[in-house]
Design a protein around this motif. Structure first.
Motif, PDB file in Angstrom:
ATOM      1  N   GLU A   1       0.795  -1.076  -0.044  1.00 45.59           N
ATOM      2  CA  GLU A   1      -0.054  -0.081  -0.022  1.00 45.59           C
ATOM      3  C   GLU A   1       0.994   1.237   0.200  1.00 45.59           C
TER       4      GLU A   1
ATOM      5  N   SER B   1       1.493   5.429  -0.233  1.00 43.63           N
ATOM      6  CA  SER B   1       0.745   6.715  -0.019  1.00 43.63           C
ATOM      7  C   SER B   1       1.154   7.547  -1.276  1.00 43.63           C
TER       8      SER B   1
ATOM      9  N   SER C   1      -4.541  13.347  -1.136  1.00 44.03           N
ATOM     10  CA  SER C   1      -3.944  12.080  -0.828  1.00 44.03           C
ATOM     11  C   SER C   1      -4.702  11.078  -1.475  1.00 44.03           C
TER      12      SER C   1
ATOM     13  N   HIS D   1      -4.372   6.312  -1.665  1.00 44.80           N
ATOM     14  CA  HIS D   1      -3.710   5.298  -1.527  1.00 44.80           C
ATOM     15  C   HIS D   1      -3.800   4.251  -2.433  1.00 44.80           C
TER      16      HIS D   1
ATOM     17  N   SER E   1       4.849  11.959  -1.056  1.00 49.68           N
ATOM     18  CA  SER E   1       4.289  10.928  -1.685  1.00 49.68           C
ATOM     19  C   SER E   1       4.315  10.761  -3.155  1.00 49.68           C
TER      20      SER E   1
ATOM     21  N   ASP F   1       2.201   0.142   6.127  1.00 47.82           N
ATOM     22  CA  ASP F   1       1.695   0.329   4.815  1.00 47.82           C
ATOM     23  C   ASP F   1       2.318  -0.657   3.776  1.00 47.82           C
TER      24      ASP F   1
END
Length: 290
Positions: free
Chosen positions: A13, A15, A22, A24, A119, A267
């Protein structure tokens, strides 16, 4: 796990962000030795840990001092430090009563103790997952008002131009109304529709194991695509379905289809399983992330 009939599906996963918002991204079955993806994940991890001093400084100004050592106590064996660990440290110090309160009041995006970080652009993320022989899926795309940013037009762009393959539809953050709008859109775009409890351990409330599940036929299609691309399937597990092995789970609810949950607060691992399971990252990524 194998003797209990559990099937484990490796994944990541990431970011990501889409035009500043944002998002995911999940990548099921990625080659764990694909260097460009590993390099990108390393940047994400550095971004997560690099913002900690700023977060701690803001909490101190708010009258809630914490040390890096206190945060480290919450991280455990995780290779990635994140806001959930800060939230758990806040609970341990008595500043808040739950992880959810910490996020809602202080750590949410734009909150008084929030600090921005690096990110990956979602377009680049999708490309990296596909190049690593994985299946790219967007997690909880319309949760918590994100439908205003991840619009139908943008989802269509990600499918048509960047070959996004799926979205989570059944998720605790999606209301019945949201699911009713997202499901036909996913059908029109030809996207796989997944379900996920998004379980992050006991600190995350209202995300119990098996509260949301993925249809068996969708899971089977993901596995088929991973195999066809030469992606990574977990080694040492029987390739049979497990629903008969665990007749009930979570408040005696029958489990008739696969479910996904996020291991602890990390994550970088998703698994499909039939009951609470603690797995080490070394199982899937023995060299880069040990």
């Amino acid at each position: 796990a194998s003797s209990a009939g559990i099937v484990v599906l490796p994944g990541i996963e990431m970011s990501c962000q889409l035009d500043g918002a944002s998002v995911h991204l999940l990548g099921y079955g990625c080659d764990p030795h694909f260097e460009p993806l590993l390099d990108e994940l390393a940047l994400v991890r550095v971004g997560r840990s690099g913002r900690l001093p700023e977060v701690l400084a803001k909490l101190n100004e708010l009258g809630m001092p914490l040390t890096e050592a206190e945060i480290a106590q919450q991280v455990g064996a995780s290779p990635s430090l994140g806001r959930p660990h800060v939230a758990d440290a806040m609970v341990a110090k008595g500043y808040v009563t739950s992880r959810q309160e910490a996020f809602d009041s202080f750590l949410h995006e734009g909150g008084p103790a929030y600090a921005s970080r690096y990110s990956c652009d979602i377009r680049r993320g999708i490309a990296l997952v596909r190049r690593a022989s994985g299946v790219p899926v967007i997690a909880h795309p319309w949760g918590r008002g994100r439908d205003r940013e991840l619009t139908e037009a943008k989802l269509s762009e990600l499918v048509m131009e960047y070959r996004l393959e799926g979205v989570e539809v059944d998720h605790p953050d999606h209301s019945a109304e949201t699911r009713a709008k997202l499901r036909p859109l996913a059908e029109r775009l030809g996207l796989l529709q997944l379900g996920s409890s998004d379980h992050h351990g006991h600190g995350k409330v209202n995300h119990e194991l098996a509260c949301e599940t993925t249809a068996v036929e969708v899971y089977d299609e993901i596995v088929r695509r991973i195999k066809s691309r030469g992606g990574q399937l977990a080694r040492g597990f029987k390739a049979h379905r497990f629903s008969q092995a665990m007749p009930s789970l979570s408040r005696s609810r029958p489990l008739r289809c696969p479910m996904t949950f996020l291991y602890s607060d990390v994550d970088f691992l998703k698994v499909v399983t039939g009951f609470p399971l603690v797995l080490s990252l070394a199982l899937l990524f023995p060299t880069p992330w040990a």
